[in-house]
Enzyme design. Structure first.
Site, PDB file in Angstrom:
ATOM      1  N   GLN A  99      -2.422   3.287  10.089  1.00 18.53           N
ATOM      2  CA  GLN A  99      -1.393   3.074   9.287  1.00 18.53           C
ATOM      3  C   GLN A  99      -0.131   3.720   9.888  1.00 18.53           C
ATOM      4  OE1 GLN A  99      -4.548   3.131   7.224  1.00 18.53           O
ATOM      5  NE2 GLN A  99      -4.150   2.590   4.923  1.00 18.53           N
ATOM      6  N   ASN A 126      -5.324  12.351  -0.393  1.00 18.69           N
ATOM      7  CA  ASN A 126      -4.994  11.930   0.520  1.00 18.69           C
ATOM      8  C   ASN A 126      -5.715  10.769   1.569  1.00 18.69           C
ATOM      9  OD1 ASN A 126      -1.678  10.912   1.180  1.00 18.69           O
ATOM     10  ND2 ASN A 126      -2.432  12.423   2.865  1.00 18.69           N
ATOM     11  N   LYS A 127      -4.952  10.070   2.538  1.00 23.20           N
ATOM     12  CA  LYS A 127      -5.726   9.005   3.573  1.00 23.20           C
ATOM     13  C   LYS A 127      -6.769  10.406   3.872  1.00 23.20           C
ATOM     14  CE  LYS A 127      -5.735   5.872   3.754  1.00 23.20           C
ATOM     15  NZ  LYS A 127      -6.200   4.965   3.348  1.00 23.20           N
ATOM     16  N   ASP A 143      -2.120  10.932  -2.591  1.00 23.19           N
ATOM     17  CA  ASP A 143      -1.903  10.082  -3.758  1.00 23.19           C
ATOM     18  C   ASP A 143      -2.413  10.430  -4.967  1.00 23.19           C
ATOM     19  OD1 ASP A 143      -2.585   8.200  -0.908  1.00 23.19           O
ATOM     20  OD2 ASP A 143      -2.493   7.293  -2.230  1.00 23.19           O
ATOM     21  N   ARG A 151      -7.385  -0.059  -7.106  1.00 23.07           N
ATOM     22  CA  ARG A 151      -7.780   0.787  -6.254  1.00 23.07           C
ATOM     23  C   ARG A 151      -7.619   2.014  -7.074  1.00 23.07           C
ATOM     24  NH1 ARG A 151      -4.825   1.080  -1.029  1.00 23.07           N
ATOM     25  NH2 ARG A 151      -5.780   2.377   0.089  1.00 23.07           N
ATOM     26  N   ARG A 195       0.678  -1.023   0.285  1.00 26.31           N
ATOM     27  CA  ARG A 195       0.354   0.246   0.117  1.00 26.31           C
ATOM     28  C   ARG A 195       0.864   1.270  -0.484  1.00 26.31           C
ATOM     29  NH1 ARG A 195       1.582   2.186   3.881  1.00 26.31           N
ATOM     30  NH2 ARG A 195       0.086   3.752   3.450  1.00 26.31           N
ATOM     31  N   GLY A 196       0.370   2.765  -0.319  1.00 29.55           N
ATOM     32  CA  GLY A 196       0.937   3.640  -0.300  1.00 29.55           C
ATOM     33  C   GLY A 196       0.981   3.649  -1.194  1.00 29.55           C
ATOM     34  N   ALA A 197       1.357   5.117  -2.232  1.00 26.68           N
ATOM     35  CA  ALA A 197       0.923   6.100  -3.231  1.00 26.68           C
ATOM     36  C   ALA A 197       1.953   4.918  -4.158  1.00 26.68           C
ATOM     37  CB  ALA A 197       0.048   7.303  -3.758  1.00 26.68           C
TER      38      ALA A 197
HETATM   39  O1  MRU Z   1      -4.908   3.687   1.926  1.00 32.17           O
HETATM   40  P1  MRU Z   1      -3.079   3.172   1.799  1.00 32.17           P
HETATM   41  O2  MRU Z   1      -2.544   3.115   2.880  1.00 32.17           O
HETATM   42  O3  MRU Z   1      -2.320   2.706   0.461  1.00 32.17           O
HETATM   43  O4  MRU Z   1      -3.261   5.173   1.737  1.00 32.17           O
HETATM   44  C1  MRU Z   1      -1.701   5.844   1.346  1.00 32.17           C
HETATM   45  C2  MRU Z   1      -1.646   7.321   1.655  1.00 32.17           C
HETATM   46  O5  MRU Z   1      -2.727   7.942   1.461  1.00 32.17           O
HETATM   47  C3  MRU Z   1      -0.792   8.063   2.108  1.00 32.17           C
HETATM   48  O6  MRU Z   1      -0.465   9.410   2.671  1.00 32.17           O
HETATM   49  C4  MRU Z   1      -0.135   8.044   0.343  1.00 32.17           C
HETATM   50  O7  MRU Z   1      -0.088   6.670  -0.366  1.00 32.17           O
HETATM   51  C5  MRU Z   1       0.822   8.647   0.592  1.00 32.17           C
HETATM   52  S1  MRU Z   1       2.083   7.240   0.386  1.00 32.17           S
HETATM   53  C6  MRU Z   1       3.530   8.036   0.156  1.00 32.17           C
END
Ligand code: MRU
Length: 333
Positions: A184, A234-235, A224, A89, A55-57
């Protein structure tokens, strides 16, 4: 990233190619268990992205690139594989960017995928160097979700400037939003900061406003997807942190590589927000916390208007939202 497992300290990435497969730290198991997942096909990769093993962009982008490489090795039609991976996603732009790049390559995609993952890491290192100039000794920084090494193959986006400042000997304290529903922050960001020896405290998401009033010097979050006008996804929960930071005059930075910018999207209104299972809200680690019979709503991201952003920390420098158009044209994103 530095990982402490059973007394040893090892340096490793969040995902990598090994023996005709992709290996990945299973982010669902942290911080209690440290497990490595083995992914052999593009459909297994699609599942690993959907279920948040990876996970994470920027990590999702690298996973998409490696998923395409697995499809090539397994003699799968690449357009079909791309479609399967894209459907995992919807919000993180890096996934689409990486799959488009792989689709423009000819032949075996293993080396292009490796190069893609390497480029993510080097971009993050430059984000770290550029952003660290904002961090003075004794600063207190708030972050949301996990935008560290786990989310970016290695090194991080929001955590990268903090890592560089810490390694340069500056004292930094991090307020880590726990980041419900999937936690997270509490599970992953806290694990990374502890491994690195950086001072931090996990706070309930609801406590951020309290600390933003008079203790936090700066907010740094990841992203993201960033639209051409600087609105960004973002999250979930990022938007309210940005509003409260703005209300209290706390500088609010977004750290992201150029692969997260979607220049074809004029504003944040067009960003598709992933809706995840209500169970992520109703349960915490399989323990039901909501009253029986409750329904839940679970948007995974929110959109923050660019007016709340002090600057974007990128591998090419730090830019204000009102200068983003020129920056994106110069950078030819
Ligand atoms: O749903 P996730 O855990 O993939 O979401 C991640 C985030 O929102 C992060 O802040 C974002 O991807 C930036 S990661 C460098």
């Amino acid at each position: 990233m530095r990982v402490r497992t059973s007394g040893d300290v090892v340096d490793m990435r969040a995902l990598w190619w090994e023996d005709e497969a992709v290996k990945a730290i299973d982010q669902r198991a942290l911080p209690h268990d440290f497990e490595i997942a083995t992914i052999r096909t593009h459909t297994e990769m699609a599942e690993a992205i959907s279920n948040m093993t990876i996970r994470g962009a920027p990590s999702i982008g690298a996973a998409g690139a490696y998923g395409m490489a697995l499809a090539w090795r397994n003699e799968i039609n690449l357009e079909d594989a791309a479609q399967t991976l894209r459907a995992t996603r919807p919000t993180a732009y890096d996934l689409f960017h990486a799959i488009d790049l792989m689709s423009s390559e000819d032949g075996d995609l293993r080396r292009p995928a490796d190069r893609y993952a390497d480029s993510v890491v080097s971009r993050c290192e430059r984000i770290g160097t550029n952003g660290s100039e904002l961090i003075e000794d004794d600063m207190k920084i708030l972050t949301h979700c996990n935008a560290g090494a786990l989310a970016t193959v290695d090194f991080g986006t929001a955590l990268a400037p903090i890592r560089v400042a810490h390694r340069a000997g500056r004292r930094v304290f991090v307020f880590v939003d726990e980041t419900r529903p999937r936690l997270q922050g509490a599970k992953l960001t806290a694990w990374e900061l502890a491994n690195e020896g950086i001072e931090y405290a996990v706070i309930a998401d609801n406590a951020a406003g309290h600390y933003l009033r008079d203790e936090v010097d700066m907010v740094i979050v990841g992203a993201d997807r960033i639209a051409a006008n600087g609105d960004f996804a973002n999250k979930i929960g990022t938007y309210e942190k940005a509003v409260v930071a703005g209300e209290n005059g706390v500088p609010f930075y977004v750290a992201a590589p150029l692969s997260t910018f979607d220049p074809a999207l004029p504003s944040g209104e067009g960003i598709v927000i992933e809706q995840r299972s209500p169970d992520e809200v109703l349960f915490i680690d399989e323990v039901r916390v909501a009253a029986g019979g409750s329904n839940a709503l679970n948007p995974a991201f929110d959109v923050t208007p660019s007016k709340f952003v002090t600057g974007f920390i990128t591998e090419q420098g730090i830019f204000r939202a009102d200068n983003l158009k020129n920056f994106l044209e110069d950078a030819r994103v």
